[in-house]
Design a protein around this motif. Sequence first.
Motif, PDB file in Angstrom:
ATOM      1  N   ALA A 500       0.907  -1.283   0.189  1.00 38.09           N
ATOM      2  CA  ALA A 500      -0.170  -0.041   0.258  1.00 38.09           C
ATOM      3  C   ALA A 500       0.822   1.238  -0.021  1.00 38.09           C
ATOM      4  O   ALA A 500       0.193   2.298  -0.061  1.00 38.09           O
ATOM      5  N   GLY A 501       2.185   0.966   0.227  1.00 35.40           N
ATOM      6  CA  GLY A 501       2.911   2.211   0.134  1.00 35.40           C
ATOM      7  C   GLY A 501       3.364   3.071   1.589  1.00 35.40           C
ATOM      8  O   GLY A 501       3.862   4.025   1.626  1.00 35.40           O
ATOM      9  N   SER A 502       3.105   2.123   2.637  1.00 37.80           N
ATOM     10  CA  SER A 502       3.136   2.651   4.028  1.00 37.80           C
ATOM     11  C   SER A 502       4.679   2.012   4.328  1.00 37.80           C
ATOM     12  O   SER A 502       4.812   1.255   5.007  1.00 37.80           O
ATOM     13  N   PHE A 503       5.837   2.744   3.717  1.00 37.16           N
ATOM     14  CA  PHE A 503       7.234   2.215   3.931  1.00 37.16           C
ATOM     15  C   PHE A 503       7.735   2.423   5.303  1.00 37.16           C
ATOM     16  O   PHE A 503       8.365   1.613   6.085  1.00 37.16           O
ATOM     17  N   HIS A 504       7.644   3.902   5.981  1.00 39.20           N
ATOM     18  CA  HIS A 504       8.453   4.287   6.983  1.00 39.20           C
ATOM     19  C   HIS A 504       8.284   3.510   8.175  1.00 39.20           C
ATOM     20  O   HIS A 504       9.187   2.885   8.858  1.00 39.20           O
ATOM     21  N   ALA A 534      14.190  -5.107   0.692  1.00 39.00           N
ATOM     22  CA  ALA A 534      14.693  -4.695  -0.527  1.00 39.00           C
ATOM     23  C   ALA A 534      13.504  -3.690  -1.210  1.00 39.00           C
ATOM     24  O   ALA A 534      13.924  -2.885  -2.324  1.00 39.00           O
ATOM     25  N   GLU A 535      12.482  -4.158  -1.449  1.00 36.63           N
ATOM     26  CA  GLU A 535      11.455  -3.437  -2.108  1.00 36.63           C
ATOM     27  C   GLU A 535      11.134  -1.941  -1.557  1.00 36.63           C
ATOM     28  O   GLU A 535      11.104  -0.777  -2.182  1.00 36.63           O
ATOM     29  N   ILE A 536      11.349  -2.007  -0.087  1.00 33.57           N
ATOM     30  CA  ILE A 536      11.204  -0.506   0.416  1.00 33.57           C
ATOM     31  C   ILE A 536      12.375   0.439   0.126  1.00 33.57           C
ATOM     32  O   ILE A 536      12.272   1.434  -0.321  1.00 33.57           O
ATOM     33  N   ALA A 717       3.493  10.807  -6.265  1.00 31.25           N
ATOM     34  CA  ALA A 717       4.635   9.983  -5.912  1.00 31.25           C
ATOM     35  C   ALA A 717       5.248  10.679  -4.900  1.00 31.25           C
ATOM     36  O   ALA A 717       5.975  10.272  -3.890  1.00 31.25           O
ATOM     37  N   GLU A 718       5.642  12.143  -5.165  1.00 30.01           N
ATOM     38  CA  GLU A 718       6.617  12.767  -4.250  1.00 30.01           C
ATOM     39  C   GLU A 718       5.925  12.728  -2.880  1.00 30.01           C
ATOM     40  O   GLU A 718       6.400  12.657  -1.661  1.00 30.01           O
ATOM     41  N   HIS A 719       4.401  13.190  -3.025  1.00 32.09           N
ATOM     42  CA  HIS A 719       3.751  13.117  -1.508  1.00 32.09           C
ATOM     43  C   HIS A 719       3.924  11.943  -0.705  1.00 32.09           C
ATOM     44  O   HIS A 719       3.942  11.879   0.306  1.00 32.09           O
ATOM     45  N   ALA A 720       3.696  10.944  -1.657  1.00 31.02           N
ATOM     46  CA  ALA A 720       3.801   9.541  -0.867  1.00 31.02           C
ATOM     47  C   ALA A 720       5.009   8.989  -0.758  1.00 31.02           C
ATOM     48  O   ALA A 720       5.133   8.027   0.088  1.00 31.02           O
ATOM     49  N   GLY A 721       6.040   9.597  -0.953  1.00 26.12           N
ATOM     50  CA  GLY A 721       7.420   9.267  -0.726  1.00 26.12           C
ATOM     51  C   GLY A 721       7.901   7.923  -1.542  1.00 26.12           C
ATOM     52  O   GLY A 721       8.852   7.247  -1.198  1.00 26.12           O
ATOM     53  N   PHE A 722       7.495   7.814  -2.878  1.00 26.41           N
ATOM     54  CA  PHE A 722       7.756   6.936  -3.529  1.00 26.41           C
ATOM     55  C   PHE A 722       8.656   7.573  -4.725  1.00 26.41           C
ATOM     56  O   PHE A 722       8.430   8.011  -5.799  1.00 26.41           O
TER      57      PHE A 722
END
Length: 898
Positions: A500-504, A534-536, A717-722
Amino acid sequence: MIEGVAARPLVGREAVLEAVLSSVLRPGGQGAVVVADAGLGKSALAGAVAAEAEGRIRVHRIHTSSSLSRVPYGALAPLLPDLDPRDTDSPLAVMRSLLQRLFPGDDVDPAAAPLLIIDDADALDEAGADLLAQLVASARIRVVLLARRIADIPAGLAGLVWEGALSRHELLPLTEDQVKDLCVQVLGGPVLTSTSTDLARVSGGNPMLVLALLSETVRMGSLVLRNEVWLLQDQMLPPEGRLGDLLRAQLAGLSKEEHEALEIIALAEPLPAATAFELGLHRAVDSLTEAKLVKISAGRGRLLRPMHPVYGEVVRRLVPAARSARLRQRLLTVTDPSERESDNLLRWVCWSLDCGAEVSDADLVAAAYRANNVFDSPAALRTAGAVKGPDHALAARVQAARACFQDGHLDSARELVDGVTAVASDLTTLKMAVLIRVQVHLYNHGDPSGLAAIAAEWLAGVDRIERSADSETADAELIADISSSRRGGRLLALKGRVTAGSFHPAEAELEEILADARRAGDDEAILVAEALLAEILIATGRARAAGILSRDAMVILDRGGHRFLSYSLFVLHRHVDVLLWLGEWEELHATLRQGVSGIFGALVHVGGTADLGLAVLNLRNDDSAAALTHLSAAIEGLRTHDSEGMLPIALGLGALIAAGEGRAAAAEGLLAEIKVLSRRGAAASWLLAHGYAAAARSVMSGEQGPPKELGELAAEAEHAGFVAAELELRTLALSFGDLDGMSRLRKISEEFEGPQAEVIGRFARAVLDEDAEELLRLGSDPVEPGWERLAKRCTEEALRLARAGGDRALLKRVQRELNKKNGLPARQKQKAGVPLLTRREHDVAALVMQGCRNAEIAERLFLSVRTVEGHIYRTFEKLGISRREDLKPELLARNSED
């Protein structure tokens, strides 16, 4: 189609053909000997040699056989029609008769020495071989000898090889790339890479077997043409038809003992060599290995297998049931192959079921598990379905569900595992049921948020099983398994968050689990945690650190063998992504070719990912045609098997390339499909897929300037940190002339590791610093694979700066470079043949003529100042002018689009 499959294209033999022709046709050349096992293409090569030599010298084809080898000069009989039967014992008379046929006009000219191509030269009789050797040594003839081994050629001719008079050449099995070329030639269209790789492995690269497999798989309907791409839709090995005929011909010369040994090896596959020797089959095994019908593995546990998987399938079908049962009883006199840890448990259980023998439920479940590990769904369903008792019924049900999922029967898989997590009494059954539910959920919904609930059920099941265990008698293994299962539940929940993109928040917990798993030696948890980390790391720009983790995960995957096969695509997908960003092209190619442990049919499940990686590799090397071919194959593979949600990326990228190649209908079809596709895969990948689609629509519309949607997606993408997705989206916008995001592009490229980001950073710095010399260098030299799409943009920006600075010398250098990129001669005027102004360029130019400044034009047309500047210098370039004062209404009208 079948007629095409029956052909014998000469693939992968070009170098050998050239070398043989050189030995035959060069002055003083006496010929060559070509050695190869059956089916490797000796006859096809000889046919190509004959075709090339015909017209320059006379060519005669001689066929030998074992029966003719007992007749003096028997193979030469077609060239001796006038020989008196009473003279067959006279070598001199035979030679005279042969020369009269070869040189009808008595003109024995060494320069015109004919060529004799001799098939199966090892079957020549001694007298005939001696005669040919004399004629070769005296330069009266040239020869091409075809044989399996030089040692088997009669001494007279073999001596010419050892002396160097005849050059020696060996035909090796085709490589996987060559098998793919052969498949494409025969089938007449693109072939999914996993399909050609499977065919290469199951055939051992033997062209004869490849052609037979193509013929039979097409006939059976397992090799199908779908949307102009050929792919295997199941892993069935055709045991009958042409393949059966070929193997029967090879088995015809075996002794009774050799035939029985081959049957036992095929039926028990793999058979320990020690067991074969206990049965007294050592001599037969030696003969079979020498004939290349059987192979033996190296190392301590030496195991016997048929040389190619297809051999085993055919042999097993040829053995009658009663004989099969007798062979099974004979094997039981020296060993018990039903031991749970035996390598041949699956084959033994299936063999036992064929013979009507009793098999324990525990062995049936273990066999079903192993069958699923090698993607043999029919065997898994058969063995799971044979379970009778209640103690193993739930485990059998889960294995049946796994087989159904692998075959694409999602509803059946879901029904079979429904409720299992609430009642499973062992950790393995619980885990298997959970993993199947995850796969079905992702395939049907693509929503990673649902994984948290499934993970919670898994952890609840682990707690229940732990409570039911007697804490006083629980052994260390059970305790370790419970800890491992808890790690698995946490990792599953984290996978949902990462997707879902919740990396940190997830990164810290993953590092904690990884450290714990390493202390416990839990390879399965290490594998999953490293792949997720590795994905993160790659998504957030830390490619080198990601590479360390993904490489270690690949090592664990390989070391685990069949045990971790279900994680193959999960790990492979992330490792390929890392290698693309790191620019490790050789490692990437090797990784994509590696596949899944050489198991026939396993690649069906990862084929789309492999072709997608190869497409990006081609694209980075500016080969868009090859990239589009691979993408077509990737899309077909991903439509069937896409557990990682990569179909949107493949569709978007395919549409962009098709649009750039002028294939509007193909691009429109792909765009229509992505439009109705439900969300799936990682959130960053979904953004990127829609960025490619937006770029494709822009190319098809012909609109100048960057599509607005690309900038919006980059901002998202910038806002999500991608970071990786943002870098790709901004680079894509840059290729359309968007120079607005240079500061941001410079910042993220400096933070992102890898050669691609480094070059993008150089470009951004040069633009911001107005460094025309650096831009010219970037536009002139291939600094990085795939840079071609932006090289012209570098040169155009250098041109703008050179004009603005009034540097005439630099302006001439830049103009020469632009002319070269546009395909114009160096001295040709730039305005000759230039394209007309677009509507947007016309609008900007009209405002320039009204005296508007760039900022005013940008405000009126809702553009950025940088975009306006781009339109102006492209307009000047097309019109062949360099000042605003030169822009005249009549010039504008004459060069604008309608």
